[in-house]
Enzyme design. Structure first.
Site, short mmCIF file in Angstrom:
data_model
loop_
_atom_site.label_atom_id
_atom_site.label_comp_id
_atom_site.label_asym_id
_atom_site.label_seq_id
_atom_site.Cartn_x
_atom_site.Cartn_y
_atom_site.Cartn_z
CG ASP A 12 -56.69 -41.65 13.27
OD1 ASP A 12 -56.55 -40.50 13.54
OD2 ASP A 12 -56.20 -42.16 12.07
N GLY A 38 -52.67 -40.58 12.01
CA GLY A 38 -51.63 -39.48 11.93
C GLY A 38 -51.04 -39.58 10.60
CG HIS A 214 -62.45 -42.34 -8.49
ND1 HIS A 214 -62.44 -43.47 -7.97
CD2 HIS A 214 -63.66 -41.81 -8.13
CE1 HIS A 214 -63.24 -43.57 -7.17
NE2 HIS A 214 -64.14 -42.43 -6.88
CG ASN A 215 -59.73 -38.94 -13.36
OD1 ASN A 215 -60.04 -39.90 -13.90
ND2 ASN A 215 -60.13 -37.80 -13.01
N GLY A 216 -56.13 -41.67 -10.98
CA GLY A 216 -54.95 -42.09 -10.58
C GLY A 216 -53.94 -41.05 -10.25
CG ASP A 243 -51.45 -40.65 5.38
OD1 ASP A 243 -51.05 -39.66 4.76
OD2 ASP A 243 -51.97 -40.77 6.03
NE ARG A 276 -55.59 -54.25 4.98
CZ ARG A 276 -54.67 -55.19 4.22
NH1 ARG A 276 -55.32 -56.10 3.93
NH2 ARG A 276 -53.41 -54.95 3.99
O1 RIB Z 1 -54.27 -39.19 6.28
C1 RIB Z 1 -55.02 -40.03 7.30
C2 RIB Z 1 -54.87 -39.66 8.54
O2 RIB Z 1 -55.25 -38.14 8.45
C3 RIB Z 1 -55.68 -40.00 9.72
O3 RIB Z 1 -54.79 -41.29 10.25
C4 RIB Z 1 -55.87 -38.91 10.81
O4 RIB Z 1 -55.08 -39.11 11.65
C5 RIB Z 1 -55.27 -37.55 10.12
O5 RIB Z 1 -54.24 -37.28 10.44
#
Ligand code: RIB
Length: 295
Positions: A12, A38, A214-216, A243, A276
């Site tokens: 990224d 990713g 924002h609604n969870g 993720d 962060r």
């Molecule tokens: O969900 C975030 C990710 O989406 C990032 O790290 C980027 O690589 C994209 O795949």
């Protein structure tokens, strides 16, 4: 029971901007950082940092060797990460003052996966093992079909949404973790409140976690609906929040925790992630999640 994540590994390139660049505009940026990310790799990182034993399968190019070091650091099994000639997947990410992002994705080695490689990886897994997928690699319909035939439990984060994803047989998916936009695209439902029931109409046996910003978030299956709120924090960068949520939620489910607990710890972990910068490195370890006081 084993857990396999067959997914993307992206480098990224993250640019700090005042606002997202507009069509025809040239925009100065104030900072550039490079992070490992990713959706696939981030979800494996979240699972591993939560304490789950996860195997990551995918492909990196000549420029992707840092991923193997990071796998070692986070505790991700990397036996099924294949090195290929050419470029790894990469992204160009703009992050604005509010911590919101825009992502341009180049597939690179994530999109040269062969049926032979899929067969080889899946031959190491069996009925009841979990398979986690997103939509940043090629051959998704094939992977779903082969895994389903083996009796694996398929978890899908249908992101990013495109026609390729809609060509998959989604009735083979056991768990969907998705946001409202993806939910609207799959169901065609424009009334956001109706998306969970529409998803269940389409996939009655599925377990669905819909994240609502924002609604969870809300979990639904044919027997129950469980809502989860958010933990308020100062947002620096939202990249990898979804993720983190997916990885933590699944780590709790496979270790037999309740759905309510899985939702709660996933919400806490993703709240920390947004405080962060960056993708995989911004995901907290379980220890931090359990020891943070949220207000
Ligand atoms: O969900 C975030 C990710 O989406 C990032 O790290 C980027 O690589 C994209 O795949």
């Amino acid at each position: 029971m084993k857990v396999l994540n067959f997914g993307s590994l992206n480098v990224d390139y993250v640019y700090t901007v005042d606002h997202m660049v507009q069509g025809g505009e040239t925009l100065n940026t104030s900072k550039m950082d490079i992070f490992l990310g990713g959706k696939g790799f981030n979800q494996s990182a979240a699972l591993a940092k939560a304490g789950a034993a996860v195997y990551h399968a995918g492909q990196i190019g000549d420029d992707g060797l840092n991923f193997l070091e990071a796998c070692q650091e986070y505790g991700i099994h990397s036996d099924y990460i294949r090195k290929c000639i050419g470029k790894s997947g990469h992204t160009i990410i703009q992050v604005d003052k509010k911590g919101q992002n825009c992502i341009l994705l180049y597939g690179g080695s994530n999109r040269t996966i062969t049926e032979e490689f899929v067969n080889e990886v899946l031959s190491n897994f069996e009925e009841g093992d979990f398979l986690i997928l997103q939509n940043e690699i090629n051959l998704l319909p094939y992977i779903i079909d082969v895994a389903y035939k083996k009796g694996m439990v398929i978890v899908l984060n249908p992101s990013p949404m495109d026609d390729n994803l809609l060509s998959c047989d989604l009735s083979k998916v056991s768990y969907f973790l998705l946001n409202e936009i993806e939910g609207a695209q799959i169901t065609g439902e424009t009334d956001l409140a109706k998306i969970p029931e529409k998803l269940l109409d389409l996939y009655p046996d599925a377990k669905i976690v819909l994240t609502l910003g924002h609604n969870g978030s809300v979990y639904v299956d044919k027997c129950q609906t469980i809502p989860q709120g958010i933990y308020k924090v100062e947002t620096v960068d939202t990249t990898a929040a979804g993720d983190t949520f997916t990885g933590y939620f699944i780590s709790e489910i496979i270790s037999g925790k309740s759905i309510s607990y899985a939702l709660e710890i996933a919400a806490k972990a993703s709240a920390i992630t947004v405080t962060r910068k960056g993708a995989a490195p911004s995901i907290p370890y379980r220890n931090e999640v359990e020891n943070t006081n949220f207000f």
